[in-house]
Scaffold this motif. Structure first.
Motif, PDB file in Angstrom:
ATOM      1  N   VAL A   1       0.841  -1.202   0.000  1.00  0.00           N
ATOM      2  CA  VAL A   1       0.000   0.000   0.000  1.00  0.00           C
ATOM      3  C   VAL A   1       0.877   1.253   0.000  1.00  0.00           C
ATOM      4  O   VAL A   1       0.595   2.230  -0.712  1.00  0.00           O
ATOM      5  N   SER A   2       1.954   1.231   0.778  1.00  0.00           N
ATOM      6  CA  SER A   2       2.862   2.388   0.830  1.00  0.00           C
ATOM      7  C   SER A   2       3.512   2.629  -0.523  1.00  0.00           C
ATOM      8  O   SER A   2       3.645   3.784  -0.961  1.00  0.00           O
ATOM      9  N   ALA A   3       3.892   1.542  -1.201  1.00  0.00           N
ATOM     10  CA  ALA A   3       4.496   1.678  -2.528  1.00  0.00           C
ATOM     11  C   ALA A   3       3.492   2.254  -3.521  1.00  0.00           C
ATOM     12  O   ALA A   3       3.843   3.116  -4.354  1.00  0.00           O
ATOM     13  N   GLU A   4       2.252   1.794  -3.407  1.00  0.00           N
ATOM     14  CA  GLU A   4       1.203   2.296  -4.293  1.00  0.00           C
ATOM     15  C   GLU A   4       0.954   3.779  -4.041  1.00  0.00           C
ATOM     16  O   GLU A   4       0.814   4.574  -4.983  1.00  0.00           O
ATOM     17  N   ALA A   5       0.918   4.178  -2.777  1.00  0.00           N
ATOM     18  CA  ALA A   5       0.696   5.583  -2.425  1.00  0.00           C
ATOM     19  C   ALA A   5       1.864   6.449  -2.889  1.00  0.00           C
ATOM     20  O   ALA A   5       1.661   7.566  -3.404  1.00  0.00           O
ATOM     21  N   ASN A   6       3.087   5.943  -2.738  1.00  0.00           N
ATOM     22  CA  ASN A   6       4.262   6.701  -3.168  1.00  0.00           C
ATOM     23  C   ASN A   6       4.285   6.868  -4.687  1.00  0.00           C
ATOM     24  O   ASN A   6       4.627   7.949  -5.199  1.00  0.00           O
ATOM     25  N   ALA A   7       3.925   5.794  -5.383  1.00  0.00           N
ATOM     26  CA  ALA A   7       3.884   5.875  -6.847  1.00  0.00           C
ATOM     27  C   ALA A   7       2.823   6.874  -7.306  1.00  0.00           C
ATOM     28  O   ALA A   7       3.030   7.644  -8.254  1.00  0.00           O
ATOM     29  N   ALA A   8       1.680   6.865  -6.605  1.00  0.00           N
ATOM     30  CA  ALA A   8       0.603   7.795  -6.961  1.00  0.00           C
ATOM     31  C   ALA A   8       1.031   9.241  -6.709  1.00  0.00           C
ATOM     32  O   ALA A   8       0.727  10.132  -7.513  1.00  0.00           O
ATOM     33  N   ALA A   9       1.723   9.465  -5.602  1.00  0.00           N
ATOM     34  CA  ALA A   9       2.187  10.821  -5.294  1.00  0.00           C
ATOM     35  C   ALA A   9       3.138  11.314  -6.374  1.00  0.00           C
ATOM     36  O   ALA A   9       3.094  12.485  -6.775  1.00  0.00           O
ATOM     37  N   LYS A  10       4.008  10.430  -6.826  1.00  0.00           N
ATOM     38  CA  LYS A  10       4.929  10.795  -7.897  1.00  0.00           C
ATOM     39  C   LYS A  10       4.164  11.098  -9.188  1.00  0.00           C
ATOM     40  O   LYS A  10       4.469  12.068  -9.908  1.00  0.00           O
ATOM     41  N   GLN A  11       3.136  10.259  -9.455  1.00  0.00           N
ATOM     42  CA  GLN A  11       2.338  10.455 -10.675  1.00  0.00           C
ATOM     43  C   GLN A  11       1.565  11.772 -10.617  1.00  0.00           C
ATOM     44  O   GLN A  11       1.448  12.476 -11.623  1.00  0.00           O
ATOM     45  N   ILE A  12       1.056  12.118  -9.428  1.00  0.00           N
ATOM     46  CA  ILE A  12       0.319  13.370  -9.266  1.00  0.00           C
ATOM     47  C   ILE A  12       1.221  14.558  -9.592  1.00  0.00           C
ATOM     48  O   ILE A  12       0.829  15.502 -10.281  1.00  0.00           O
ATOM     49  N   GLY A  13       2.449  14.511  -9.127  1.00  0.00           N
ATOM     50  CA  GLY A  13       3.397  15.575  -9.398  1.00  0.00           C
ATOM     51  C   GLY A  13       3.646  15.729 -10.883  1.00  0.00           C
ATOM     52  O   GLY A  13       3.710  16.859 -11.404  1.00  0.00           O
ATOM     53  N   GLU A  14       3.811  14.590 -11.553  1.00  0.00           N
ATOM     54  CA  GLU A  14       4.072  14.641 -12.994  1.00  0.00           C
ATOM     55  C   GLU A  14       2.868  15.197 -13.753  1.00  0.00           C
ATOM     56  O   GLU A  14       3.023  15.984 -14.707  1.00  0.00           O
ATOM     57  N   LEU A  15       1.650  14.802 -13.347  1.00  0.00           N
ATOM     58  CA  LEU A  15       0.439  15.279 -14.017  1.00  0.00           C
ATOM     59  C   LEU A  15       0.241  16.780 -13.789  1.00  0.00           C
ATOM     60  O   LEU A  15      -0.188  17.506 -14.695  1.00  0.00           O
TER      61      LEU A  15
ATOM     62  N   GLU B   1      -5.493   6.232   5.148  1.00  0.00           N
ATOM     63  CA  GLU B   1      -6.253   5.522   6.174  1.00  0.00           C
ATOM     64  C   GLU B   1      -5.809   4.061   6.266  1.00  0.00           C
ATOM     65  O   GLU B   1      -5.663   3.511   7.364  1.00  0.00           O
ATOM     66  N   ASP B   2      -5.594   3.449   5.093  1.00  0.00           N
ATOM     67  CA  ASP B   2      -5.132   2.057   5.069  1.00  0.00           C
ATOM     68  C   ASP B   2      -3.746   1.925   5.716  1.00  0.00           C
ATOM     69  O   ASP B   2      -3.489   0.977   6.477  1.00  0.00           O
ATOM     70  N   ILE B   3      -2.860   2.883   5.393  1.00  0.00           N
ATOM     71  CA  ILE B   3      -1.503   2.850   5.962  1.00  0.00           C
ATOM     72  C   ILE B   3      -1.556   3.014   7.480  1.00  0.00           C
ATOM     73  O   ILE B   3      -0.865   2.296   8.222  1.00  0.00           O
ATOM     74  N   LYS B   4      -2.381   3.932   7.973  1.00  0.00           N
ATOM     75  CA  LYS B   4      -2.522   4.135   9.411  1.00  0.00           C
ATOM     76  C   LYS B   4      -3.059   2.879  10.091  1.00  0.00           C
ATOM     77  O   LYS B   4      -2.533   2.437  11.132  1.00  0.00           O
ATOM     78  N   LYS B   5      -4.093   2.293   9.485  1.00  0.00           N
ATOM     79  CA  LYS B   5      -4.715   1.100  10.061  1.00  0.00           C
ATOM     80  C   LYS B   5      -3.734  -0.074  10.086  1.00  0.00           C
ATOM     81  O   LYS B   5      -3.605  -0.776  11.096  1.00  0.00           O
ATOM     82  N   LEU B   6      -3.024  -0.272   8.979  1.00  0.00           N
ATOM     83  CA  LEU B   6      -2.067  -1.382   8.898  1.00  0.00           C
ATOM     84  C   LEU B   6      -0.881  -1.176   9.845  1.00  0.00           C
ATOM     85  O   LEU B   6      -0.384  -2.129  10.443  1.00  0.00           O
TER      86      LEU B   6
END
Length: 423
Positions: free
Chosen positions: A49-63, A84-89
Motif C-alpha cells: 500500500v505504501s508503494a502504491e501511495a508513493n507511486a501515486a504521489a509521484k504520478q500526481i506531481g508529474e500530471l 487511512e489504510d496505511i494508518k490502520k495497517l
C-alpha cells in the motif's frame, strides 16, 4: 531472547531442545510462529500500500507539471483511502509486534547439545573432582559456630539492623572478606580482565537485557519509587555496558571483571542447608564477563572454568565441576558449569561458582553486535562466571582449615590478610 528467524527455520529442533530444559509451555513456540507469520503478512501488505501511495504521489506531481490537473485530482482523491489504510495497517503491525515480543521473551535459551537431560540437581553430570576431602576430628565445628567462637561474623546483629540473611563481618572476619576480594580481583587482572566499579542499582532495561526480567523479578529487590532493581550479580551492570553497541572485530574478546555486593530475595529458602553463610540475601562476589566472537565462545567457556578452578586450587579447597542438566539450568544459559567446594564440617558440597555461555540470548536482547571480517554486523556471544562468590568460600575455608590451635589461613591469602591464623 531467541531469534524469530531461527525458530521459524528450526521449529522441531527448538521444541526438542526446550524439552531438554524441561520447559512447560512448548505451545508458545507455535504461538510465536503464528504471530511471526501475521507480522510478515501485515508488513508485506503495508509495504504494498505504501508503494502504491508513493507511486501515486509521484504520478500526481508529474500530471500537475504537465497541466493535467483533472487526472491529478482524480488520483489525489484516492490518497485519503491510502493514508487511512496505511494508518490502520501500521497500528495493526505495531500490535502484532508487541504481542510477538511478549510471547518470545517467555521462551528460555536453548541448551547446548552437550547438556544432559534431567530435572533435579541430582541429575547434574560430574565432570571432574579435584583434591582430597579433609578429615576433621569428631568435635569439628560448622562455620557459624566457628564465626561465633572467634568473633568473625555476627548474624544476630545483621537481623537487628536489617533482617535475616544480612550478616555483619567483624575483625579478622571482615579482613578475610577484604583479602579474598583483593585476591580474586588481582587474579582476574593477571588473566587479562579489565576491572569495573559499578552501580548496585539498575533500571528495567538492564534487567531485561541480561534476562533477569521478566523471569526473575520475584527474586530481585525492587525500589518501587524509582523503578530500579538492586543487582543480583555484577553480570547485569557489566554486560549492559555494551547494550546497543557495535564492536569492531579486533575489540573482541571484551574481558571485564567487577566486585560488587549482590542482593537476592531467595524467597522460600529455609532449613538447615541455609544456615550461616550457606544462603544470604546480601553477599560479595567478583564476577567475570566476556563478549566474544561466536566461533570462540565454547573455548572461552572452558578457559573461564579453568580460571575458577585455579582459584580454588590456590586456596587449597577440594572441589568438583558439574555440567548442569537441562532442568537445573538458568533461563538464559546455553551451557553452565557449577563449581562446588567440599564443606568438611557439614559433610556436603556447596556451590561457589557458576560459569555460563549464553550464546546470542543476551546479545539479542541487548542489541550487542560486532562487525565481522566481511564488514557485516552480527550478534556476539556473552559469557559470565563467578570468580568467586565469597560466602561459601569463607564457610569452607573456616571449616576445612580449623585446628586445635585456631584456623589456618591459606598461604596465598597471607599477603592480603597480614595474619596467618585466626585464633
Amino acid at each position: 531472547m531467541l531469534q524469530v528467524s531461527y525458530i521459524r527455520e528450526n521449529r522441531d529442533n527448538v521444541l526438542e531442545r526446550l524439552a531438554v530444559k524441561n520447559f512447560k509451555q512448548p505451545e508458545l513456540v507455535d504461538e510465536v510462529l503464528k504471530l511471526d507469520e501475521q507480522r510478515r503478512q501485515t508488513q508485506n501488505t503495508l509495504d504494498g500500500v505504501s508503494a502504491e501511495a508513493n507511486a501515486a504521489a509521484k504520478q500526481i506531481g508529474e500530471l500537475m507539471r504537465s497541466s493535467k490537473k483533472e487526472e491529478a485530482e482524480t488520483i489525489k482523491s484516492k490518497s485519503n483511502i491510502w493514508k487511512e489504510d496505511i494508518k490502520k495497517l501500521s497500528e495493526q503491525l505495531s500490535g502484532i509486534e508487541q504481542e510477538l515480543q511478549q510471547k518470545i521473551v517467555l521462551l528460555p535459551n536453548l541448551p547446548h547439545s552437550s547438556v544432559p537431560k534431567g530435572i533435579t540437581p541430582e541429575e547434574n553430570e560430574i565432570v571432574l573432582e579435584h583434591g582430597d576431602k579433609p578429615q576433621l576430628p569428631a568435635n569439628a565445628l560448622p562455620h557459624w559456630e566457628l564465626a561465633a567462637k572467634y568473633n568473625l561474623i555476627d548474624f544476630e546483629l545483621g537481623v537487628k539492623i536489617t533482617g535475616a540473611g544480612f550478616p555483619v563481618y567483624k575483625g579478622k572476619g571482615a579482613k578475610l572478606q577484604r583479602a579474598l576480594i583483593a585476591f580474586f580481583l588481582d587474579e582476574a587482572e593477571k588473566a587479562g580482565y579489565d576491572e569495573r566499579m559499578l552501580p548496585l542499582l539498575v533500571n528495567e532495561a538492564s534487567g531485561f537485557g541480561t534476562g533477569q526480567l521478566p523471569d526473575k523479578e520475584g527474586q530481585m529487590y525492587h525500589v518501587g519509587v524509582d523503578n530500579l532493581y538492586l543487582i543480583p550479580t555484577a553480570e547485569v551492570p557489566i554486560t549492559n555496558l555494551y547494550r546497543d553497541v557495535i564492536l569492531k572485530a579486533d575489540e573482541l574478546p571484551v574481558k571485564n571483571c567487577g566486585y560488587t555486593a549482590c542482593f537476592r530475595r531467595e524467597a522460600g529458602s529455609y532449613g538447615a542447608h541455609v544456615r550461616g553463610l550457606n544462603r544470604l540475601h546480601q553477599f560479595d562476589k567478583v564476577e567475570l564477563v566476556q563478549v566474544v566472537n561466536p566461533d570462540q565462545s565454547y573455548e572461552v567457556l572452558e578457559q573461564m572454568s579453568l580460571h575458577v578452578q585455579g582459584l580454588l586450587q590456590k586456596l587449597g579447597l577440594p572441589y568438583r565441576v558439574l555440567r548442569l542438566c537441562g532442568g537445573d539450568m538458568s533461563f538464559t544459559s546455553a551451557l553452565t558449569y557449577d563449581m562446588e567446594t567440599w564443606s568438611a564440617a557439614q559433610q556436603r558440597w556447596l556451590e561457589v561458582s557458576s560459569v555460563s555461555n549464553f550464546e546470542t540470548f543476551q546479545s539479542n536482547r541487548l542489541k550487542l553486535r560486532f562487525r565481522n571480517a566481511e564488514g557485516k554486523t552480527q550478534l556476539a556471544h556473552t559469557l559470565n562466571g563467578s570468580a568467586l562468590a565469597l560466602p561459601r568460600i569463607v564457610a569452607t575455608l573456616l571449616e576445612n582449615n580449623q585446628t586445635e590451635n585456631g584456623i589456618k589461613i591459606p598461604e596465598v591469602l597471607v599477603p592480603y590478610t597480614r595474619f596467618e591464623w585466626i585464633d
